[in-house]
Write a protein that holds these residues in place. Structure first.
Motif, PDB file in Angstrom:
ATOM      1  N   VAL A 171     -95.761  67.086 -32.840  1.00  0.00           N
ATOM      2  CA  VAL A 171     -94.805  66.322 -32.030  1.00  0.00           C
ATOM      3  C   VAL A 171     -93.703  67.245 -31.508  1.00  0.00           C
ATOM      4  O   VAL A 171     -93.343  67.203 -30.326  1.00  0.00           O
ATOM      5  N   VAL A 172     -93.158  68.095 -32.370  1.00  0.00           N
ATOM      6  CA  VAL A 172     -92.115  69.041 -31.954  1.00  0.00           C
ATOM      7  C   VAL A 172     -92.652  69.947 -30.847  1.00  0.00           C
ATOM      8  O   VAL A 172     -91.986  70.180 -29.826  1.00  0.00           O
ATOM      9  N   ASN A 173     -93.855  70.455 -31.033  1.00  0.00           N
ATOM     10  CA  ASN A 173     -94.482  71.340 -30.050  1.00  0.00           C
ATOM     11  C   ASN A 173     -94.703  70.617 -28.722  1.00  0.00           C
ATOM     12  O   ASN A 173     -94.409  71.155 -27.651  1.00  0.00           O
ATOM     13  N   ALA A 174     -95.211  69.392 -28.789  1.00  0.00           N
ATOM     14  CA  ALA A 174     -95.446  68.617 -27.566  1.00  0.00           C
ATOM     15  C   ALA A 174     -94.136  68.322 -26.844  1.00  0.00           C
ATOM     16  O   ALA A 174     -94.066  68.413 -25.617  1.00  0.00           O
ATOM     17  N   MET A 175     -93.095  67.992 -27.608  1.00  0.00           N
ATOM     18  CA  MET A 175     -91.799  67.725 -26.974  1.00  0.00           C
ATOM     19  C   MET A 175     -91.253  68.975 -26.307  1.00  0.00           C
ATOM     20  O   MET A 175     -90.657  68.894 -25.236  1.00  0.00           O
ATOM     21  N   ALA A 176     -91.460  70.124 -26.915  1.00  0.00           N
ATOM     22  CA  ALA A 176     -91.002  71.371 -26.292  1.00  0.00           C
ATOM     23  C   ALA A 176     -91.710  71.590 -24.958  1.00  0.00           C
ATOM     24  O   ALA A 176     -91.089  72.006 -23.969  1.00  0.00           O
ATOM     25  N   LEU A 177     -92.989  71.305 -24.919  1.00  0.00           N
ATOM     26  CA  LEU A 177     -93.743  71.461 -23.677  1.00  0.00           C
ATOM     27  C   LEU A 177     -93.319  70.436 -22.629  1.00  0.00           C
ATOM     28  O   LEU A 177     -93.251  70.755 -21.439  1.00  0.00           O
ATOM     29  N   LEU A 178     -93.052  69.224 -23.047  1.00  0.00           N
ATOM     30  CA  LEU A 178     -92.680  68.171 -22.098  1.00  0.00           C
ATOM     31  C   LEU A 178     -91.235  68.275 -21.626  1.00  0.00           C
ATOM     32  O   LEU A 178     -90.927  67.936 -20.490  1.00  0.00           O
ATOM     33  N   ALA A 179     -90.353  68.721 -22.508  1.00  0.00           N
ATOM     34  CA  ALA A 179     -88.924  68.661 -22.218  1.00  0.00           C
ATOM     35  C   ALA A 179     -88.390  69.863 -21.463  1.00  0.00           C
ATOM     36  O   ALA A 179     -87.251  69.827 -20.996  1.00  0.00           O
ATOM     37  N   TYR A 180     -89.171  70.916 -21.341  1.00  0.00           N
ATOM     38  CA  TYR A 180     -88.661  72.115 -20.661  1.00  0.00           C
ATOM     39  C   TYR A 180     -89.518  72.392 -19.438  1.00  0.00           C
ATOM     40  O   TYR A 180     -90.531  73.077 -19.509  1.00  0.00           O
ATOM     41  N   PRO A 181     -89.131  71.838 -18.288  1.00  0.00           N
ATOM     42  CA  PRO A 181     -89.966  71.934 -17.094  1.00  0.00           C
ATOM     43  C   PRO A 181     -90.196  73.360 -16.607  1.00  0.00           C
ATOM     44  O   PRO A 181     -91.197  73.626 -15.942  1.00  0.00           O
ATOM     45  N   ALA A 182     -89.306  74.285 -16.941  1.00  0.00           N
ATOM     46  CA  ALA A 182     -89.480  75.672 -16.497  1.00  0.00           C
ATOM     47  C   ALA A 182     -90.765  76.282 -17.050  1.00  0.00           C
ATOM     48  O   ALA A 182     -91.353  77.171 -16.432  1.00  0.00           O
ATOM     49  N   LEU A 183     -91.210  75.803 -18.200  1.00  0.00           N
ATOM     50  CA  LEU A 183     -92.473  76.306 -18.756  1.00  0.00           C
ATOM     51  C   LEU A 183     -93.636  76.034 -17.814  1.00  0.00           C
ATOM     52  O   LEU A 183     -94.544  76.847 -17.671  1.00  0.00           O
ATOM     53  N   TRP A 184     -93.612  74.862 -17.181  1.00  0.00           N
ATOM     54  CA  TRP A 184     -94.728  74.445 -16.334  1.00  0.00           C
ATOM     55  C   TRP A 184     -94.576  74.910 -14.898  1.00  0.00           C
ATOM     56  O   TRP A 184     -95.506  74.784 -14.116  1.00  0.00           O
ATOM     57  N   ALA A 185     -93.420  75.434 -14.545  1.00  0.00           N
ATOM     58  CA  ALA A 185     -93.196  75.919 -13.185  1.00  0.00           C
ATOM     59  C   ALA A 185     -93.663  77.369 -13.049  1.00  0.00           C
ATOM     60  O   ALA A 185     -93.264  78.066 -12.140  1.00  0.00           O
ATOM     61  N   PHE A 186     -94.497  77.803 -13.976  1.00  0.00           N
ATOM     62  CA  PHE A 186     -95.049  79.154 -14.010  1.00  0.00           C
ATOM     63  C   PHE A 186     -93.975  80.228 -14.123  1.00  0.00           C
ATOM     64  O   PHE A 186     -94.184  81.367 -13.768  1.00  0.00           O
ATOM     65  N   GLU A 187     -92.809  79.827 -14.609  1.00  0.00           N
ATOM     66  CA  GLU A 187     -91.780  80.811 -14.905  1.00  0.00           C
ATOM     67  C   GLU A 187     -92.079  81.492 -16.249  1.00  0.00           C
ATOM     68  O   GLU A 187     -91.648  82.602 -16.483  1.00  0.00           O
ATOM     69  N   CYS A 188     -92.790  80.799 -17.121  1.00  0.00           N
ATOM     70  CA  CYS A 188     -93.089  81.308 -18.457  1.00  0.00           C
ATOM     71  C   CYS A 188     -94.538  81.018 -18.832  1.00  0.00           C
ATOM     72  O   CYS A 188     -94.788  80.275 -19.786  1.00  0.00           O
ATOM     73  N   PRO A 189     -95.533  81.570 -18.118  1.00  0.00           N
ATOM     74  CA  PRO A 189     -96.922  81.222 -18.456  1.00  0.00           C
ATOM     75  C   PRO A 189     -97.315  81.646 -19.864  1.00  0.00           C
ATOM     76  O   PRO A 189     -98.098  80.954 -20.522  1.00  0.00           O
ATOM     77  N   ALA A 190     -96.752  82.748 -20.365  1.00  0.00           N
ATOM     78  CA  ALA A 190     -97.086  83.171 -21.729  1.00  0.00           C
ATOM     79  C   ALA A 190     -96.537  82.175 -22.745  1.00  0.00           C
ATOM     80  O   ALA A 190     -97.157  81.932 -23.779  1.00  0.00           O
ATOM     81  N   ALA A 191     -95.392  81.579 -22.457  1.00  0.00           N
ATOM     82  CA  ALA A 191     -94.814  80.599 -23.371  1.00  0.00           C
ATOM     83  C   ALA A 191     -95.687  79.342 -23.435  1.00  0.00           C
ATOM     84  O   ALA A 191     -95.911  78.790 -24.511  1.00  0.00           O
ATOM     85  N   VAL A 192     -96.188  78.908 -22.288  1.00  0.00           N
ATOM     86  CA  VAL A 192     -97.074  77.740 -22.275  1.00  0.00           C
ATOM     87  C   VAL A 192     -98.316  78.046 -23.099  1.00  0.00           C
ATOM     88  O   VAL A 192     -98.751  77.243 -23.924  1.00  0.00           O
ATOM     89  N   GLN A 193     -98.883  79.224 -22.876  1.00  0.00           N
ATOM     90  CA  GLN A 193    -100.091  79.608 -23.613  1.00  0.00           C
ATOM     91  C   GLN A 193     -99.816  79.652 -25.115  1.00  0.00           C
ATOM     92  O   GLN A 193    -100.630  79.185 -25.916  1.00  0.00           O
ATOM     93  N   SER A 194     -98.659  80.180 -25.511  1.00  0.00           N
ATOM     94  CA  SER A 194     -98.317  80.222 -26.939  1.00  0.00           C
ATOM     95  C   SER A 194     -98.243  78.815 -27.515  1.00  0.00           C
ATOM     96  O   SER A 194     -98.783  78.546 -28.594  1.00  0.00           O
ATOM     97  N   HIS A 195     -97.578  77.904 -26.810  1.00  0.00           N
ATOM     98  CA  HIS A 195     -97.482  76.525 -27.301  1.00  0.00           C
ATOM     99  C   HIS A 195     -98.859  75.889 -27.418  1.00  0.00           C
ATOM    100  O   HIS A 195     -99.116  75.133 -28.363  1.00  0.00           O
TER     101      HIS A 195
END
Length: 154
Positions: free
Chosen positions: A99-123
């Motif tokens: 749940v914590v991991n999913a919320m981090a992915l949902l709550a931080y839109p910069a992750l999905w704007a391809f500003e942090c592709p490595a962070a998305v992959q890590s999550h």
């Protein structure tokens, strides 16, 4: 049919080796994921004002006020990883960290704007590891396993 049986006979020893290594793999997975989330929680309490600022200005946790989201997220990152690491209520800890991991992915839109592709992959990798613990349990090298064996009648 004989070819299938021969293939099975050939693969069986490899399956036994993999089964033997499962407890060590689950332990390593639990320790790795627990360390990631626990360090994130320590970072948040190190500078609580910055944490509150981030939850107010950067993160957009749905349905929760920013201060409550910051508190709950940080509490999850500090309380659940030790449980996961030792394998006490291991599936519960894995579910909570999912749940914590999913919320981090949902709550931080910069992750999905391809500003942090490595962070998305890590999550996503952490999520996959947590799903493995949810599916298989924390394994034989866990407090859950030890308690379960002690509670079984002889």
């Amino acid at each position: 049919m004989n070819a299938v049986i021969r293939l099975y006979d050939f693969a069986a020893p490899f399956a036994r080796v993999a089964d033997f290594g499962r407890p060590l793999l689950l332990l390593a997975l639990r320790l790795y994921i627990a360390s990631i989330f626990f360090k994130a929680g320590l970072t948040k309490i190190e500078d609580w004002d910055t944490t509150l600022f981030l939850f107010t200005e950067e993160y957009s946790v749905p349905l929760l006020p920013p201060a409550l989201a910051a508190f709950l997220g940080t509490a999850g990152e500090l309380l659940l990883p030790p449980l996961l690491a030792i394998g006490l209520a291991g599936r519960f800890a894995a579910l909570g960290l999912t749940v914590v991991n999913a919320m981090a992915l949902l709550a931080y839109p910069a992750l999905w704007a391809f500003e942090c592709p490595a962070a998305v992959q890590s999550h996503l990798w952490w999520g996959a590891g947590l799903l493995a613990v949810l599916a298989f349990g924390p394994g034989m090298l866990s407090v859950d396993h030890w308690i379960g064996r002690r509670r079984m009648p002889l």
